[in-house]
Write a protein that holds these residues in place. Structure first.
Motif, PDB file in Angstrom:
ATOM      1  N   LEU A  47       4.953  55.618  81.655  1.00  0.00           N
ATOM      2  CA  LEU A  47       4.732  54.169  81.669  1.00  0.00           C
ATOM      3  C   LEU A  47       3.735  53.795  82.753  1.00  0.00           C
ATOM      4  O   LEU A  47       3.916  54.127  83.924  1.00  0.00           O
ATOM      5  N   SER A  48       2.668  53.095  82.378  1.00  0.00           N
ATOM      6  CA  SER A  48       1.652  52.705  83.348  1.00  0.00           C
ATOM      7  C   SER A  48       1.410  51.208  83.376  1.00  0.00           C
ATOM      8  O   SER A  48       0.508  50.739  84.068  1.00  0.00           O
ATOM      9  N   GLY A  49       2.183  50.457  82.653  1.00  0.00           N
ATOM     10  CA  GLY A  49       2.022  49.014  82.687  1.00  0.00           C
ATOM     11  C   GLY A  49       2.720  48.355  81.519  1.00  0.00           C
ATOM     12  O   GLY A  49       3.135  49.024  80.565  1.00  0.00           O
ATOM     13  N   LEU A  50       2.855  47.037  81.596  1.00  0.00           N
ATOM     14  CA  LEU A  50       3.503  46.308  80.509  1.00  0.00           C
ATOM     15  C   LEU A  50       2.970  44.884  80.462  1.00  0.00           C
ATOM     16  O   LEU A  50       2.453  44.363  81.443  1.00  0.00           O
ATOM     17  N   ASN A  51       3.127  44.273  79.299  1.00  0.00           N
ATOM     18  CA  ASN A  51       2.804  42.856  79.140  1.00  0.00           C
ATOM     19  C   ASN A  51       3.795  42.264  78.146  1.00  0.00           C
ATOM     20  O   ASN A  51       3.859  42.690  76.992  1.00  0.00           O
ATOM     21  N   ALA A  52       4.606  41.317  78.637  1.00  0.00           N
ATOM     22  CA  ALA A  52       5.606  40.662  77.794  1.00  0.00           C
ATOM     23  C   ALA A  52       5.149  39.234  77.527  1.00  0.00           C
ATOM     24  O   ALA A  52       4.897  38.479  78.461  1.00  0.00           O
TER      25      ALA A  52
ATOM     26  N   SER B 165      -0.301  56.614  79.202  1.00  0.00           N
ATOM     27  CA  SER B 165      -1.273  57.680  78.953  1.00  0.00           C
ATOM     28  C   SER B 165      -0.698  58.714  78.001  1.00  0.00           C
ATOM     29  O   SER B 165      -1.416  59.575  77.494  1.00  0.00           O
ATOM     30  N   ASN B 166       0.607  58.623  77.746  1.00  0.00           N
ATOM     31  CA  ASN B 166       1.281  59.545  76.835  1.00  0.00           C
ATOM     32  C   ASN B 166       2.318  58.765  76.031  1.00  0.00           C
ATOM     33  O   ASN B 166       3.514  58.824  76.313  1.00  0.00           O
ATOM     34  N   PRO B 167       1.876  57.993  75.023  1.00  0.00           N
ATOM     35  CA  PRO B 167       2.789  57.104  74.304  1.00  0.00           C
ATOM     36  C   PRO B 167       3.907  57.841  73.559  1.00  0.00           C
ATOM     37  O   PRO B 167       4.982  57.280  73.358  1.00  0.00           O
ATOM     38  N   MET B 168       3.674  59.112  73.137  1.00  0.00           N
ATOM     39  CA  MET B 168       4.739  59.840  72.459  1.00  0.00           C
ATOM     40  C   MET B 168       5.911  60.093  73.407  1.00  0.00           C
ATOM     41  O   MET B 168       7.078  59.956  73.031  1.00  0.00           O
ATOM     42  N   THR B 169       5.590  60.441  74.667  1.00  0.00           N
ATOM     43  CA  THR B 169       6.656  60.626  75.658  1.00  0.00           C
ATOM     44  C   THR B 169       7.346  59.305  75.940  1.00  0.00           C
ATOM     45  O   THR B 169       8.576  59.243  76.102  1.00  0.00           O
ATOM     46  N   LEU B 170       6.565  58.228  76.013  1.00  0.00           N
ATOM     47  CA  LEU B 170       7.142  56.912  76.231  1.00  0.00           C
ATOM     48  C   LEU B 170       8.089  56.554  75.089  1.00  0.00           C
ATOM     49  O   LEU B 170       9.178  55.997  75.308  1.00  0.00           O
TER      50      LEU B 170
END
Length: 556
Positions: free
Chosen positions: A387-392, A415-420
């Motif tokens: 996780l490197s950031g978020l926007n709600a 940077s690794n959405p599958m792991t996320l």
């Protein structure tokens, strides 16, 4: 009728603001500020008073808020054991009562007050002095006497070199004074046994060897940071600490003596202090925009050295939609957690290898040890690489099946959405059943864990983010969200709210009343919805350090 809710509101009114119609008016107040003042805040231009008053009329809270606030202050005063604090509360209450029945700008002027004055707040050493221009000296004197009489205070009058001043609070080691000097009101704290020589300096009978007016430093700060001339200031950490350790100004020495405090013994700490002030030279505040009928923006800059700036920039990560002014409201964070944990570990190691030796700074050593322990927290280690950031983003608020419901979009940058996705599935197992691919294609998710009010939940994934959409009518909103622009500056944090959010909250509370929410609270929310187009907070990395801006757009 206009309601004045606190002394802070009074000071905010006095401080004024700025607009496109600001009147250039070079002020001589800068001549009272020492060029080497440890801290200062001052204006160099003022506004049209009628425009400021109209803004004030529009933005004041409605209803019986003043009476409620005054009663709360009276209750606080009844329970306050300290005589000085009681006196101050009495002064605030009396001031609120004085301004209950103001309807026009002429009513304000009748009390001697200029609603858009030039203002200066500064330190004579560490002793604070505030000056602001008046509309009418004699009328203000009458107002002051009326307020202190209503407060039950009996100011003691003193005179220095032909100038009267009032000691407002009861006799003590440190007292509050007020004076009217050359069309200005002066407010300051003074030692109870202040000498006439010191009082002459405070009252401006003795001007500094070199002033801010002569040095031109405030104008230079405005140029350097792109600030307007409607309020600029700094706190200089090295000068503050130096003055506390080796007082050069007689006001500092007198104030420390009055408080029974010795100057800080910085002999063994100078290396540590230089280390800190080198990294964090100071704090700068100003405004890059100020239009009372449009957009106003106040900026706060925590100055740092170049290494800290470089490290802060390493934290910044692109998040789709971060900083976009969409929906009712949004909250976003562009912060690479892996880099954050690395930097925490690096700085903690630096402190361990070269700890602060000064006794007064030992807590910093402990703080970094405790912070460093977070880098080995299992949850942090699991989330950080993914996780490197978020926007709600909230698009809508309404009542559904007896409970509040929000629709909107949550975008998680990675940077690794599958792991996320795997990590997120630990909290919402049905995510793993969607077979999401990094193609932005939205898929509907069904789960028994979701609240009954949630009508639909969609998920989609790109090569750099995972998106979840709640209650969206059009699933393609997720695809658009994943493709939304990223901030074009080094943005770390963004909080955005429209005036419509306040209106929606008010409507929600009307339909679903809460015991701790009054009708006046709801009226205030509606009022905010009427006067504000949007409010925004942005935290970003600038060339000088960490910058925070507080922006307000007024509704038409």
């Amino acid at each position: 009728m206009i309601k004045k809710t606190s002394l802070l509101a009074s000071l905010a009114l006095l401080a004024g603001g700025a607009s496109l119609d600001a009147q250039a008016a070079e002020t001589d107040l800068l001549g009272y500020i020492p060029a080497n003042a440890p801290y200062f805040m001052a204006t160099r231009e003022t506004l049209d008073q009628q425009e400021v008053f109209a803004f004030y009329q529009r933005t004041m809270l409605l209803g019986d808020g003043l009476e409620r606030d005054l009663e709360a202050l009276r209750e606080q005063r009844r329970n306050e054991p300290n005589e000085q604090a009681q006196a101050f509360l009495s002064l605030v209450i009396a001031l609120g009562e004085e301004f209950e029945d103001i309807d026009t700008l002429e009513d304000v002027h009748a009390r001697g007050i200029n609603v858009s004055p030039n203002v200066a707040l500064y330190g004579l050493g560490i002793l604070p002095v505030m000056r602001f221009e008046l509309e009418d000296d004699a009328a203000f004197r009458d107002t002051f006497e009326r307020v202190v009489e209503r407060a039950g205070l009996t100011p003691r009058i003193g005179r220095v070199e032909g100038t009267d001043y009032w000691r407002i609070t009861p006799e003590d080691d440190v007292e509050l004074i007020l004076a009217i000097v050359d069309g200005q009101a002066l407010v300051s704290l003074i030692p109870g046994d202040a000498s006439d020589e010191l009082l002459a300096q405070i009252l401006g009978k003795r001007l500094p060897d070199e002033s801010m007016e002569e040095s031109g430093e405030i104008a230079e700060i405005e140029r350097r940071y792109g600030f307007t001339p409607l309020g600029t200031g700094q706190i200089r950490t090295a000068r503050v600490l130096s003055e506390l350790g080796s007082p050069r100004h007689p006001a500092t020495r007198a104030l420390l003596d009055a408080l029974g405090e010795e100057p800080l013994d910085l002999t063994a700490c100078q290396t540590d202090i230089d280390r800190l002030t080198g990294r964090f030279p100071g704090l700068t505040v100003g405004s890059r925009a100020y239009d009372l009928r449009g957009r106003s923006e106040v900026n706060l800059i925590v100055q740092t050295d170049e290494e800290v700036v470089r490290d802060l920039r390493r934290l910044v990560t692109p998040v789709p939609g971060l900083g976009q002014r969409d929906g009712l409201a949004s909250f976003g964070l562009g912060l690479d957690l892996s880099v954050l944990l690395e930097l925490v570990d690096t700085y903690a190691r630096q402190i361990r290898e070269a700890p602060f030796s000064c006794d007064d700074l030992q807590q910093l050593n402990t703080l970094w040890d405790e912070t460093s322990a977070l880098t080995s927290d299992p949850m942090a280690m699991m989330i950080a690489p993914a996780l490197s950031g978020l926007n709600a983003r909230i698009d809508r608020l309404y009542l559904a099946k007896g409970g509040p419901m929000a629709t909107g979009l949550l975008t998680l940058a990675s940077s690794n959405p599958m792991t996320l996705l795997e990590n997120a599935a630990a909290f919402l197992p049905e995510l793993s059943e969607l077979s999401l691919m990094p193609d932005g294609e939205p898929r509907r998710l069904k789960s028994r864990q979701l609240p009954a009010q949630v009508s639909t939940l969609y998920a989609a994934m790109s090569e750099s983010a995972l998106a979840l959409g709640v209650g969206l009518d059009d699933p393609s909103t997720l695809t658009n969200g994943l493709q939304a622009p990223v901030a074009d500056d080094d943005l770390l944090l963004n909080i955005f709210a429209t005036g419509d959010l306040y209106t929606a909250l008010a409507d929600l509370l009307i339909k679903s009343p809460q015991e701790d929410v009054s009708e006046e609270d709801i009226a205030q929310l509606k009022h905010y919805g009427e006067i504000y187009d949007s409010l925004e907070v942005r935290v970003s990395v600038g060339d000088e350090g960490l910058e925070t801006s507080f922006a307000m757009d007024m509704a038409d």
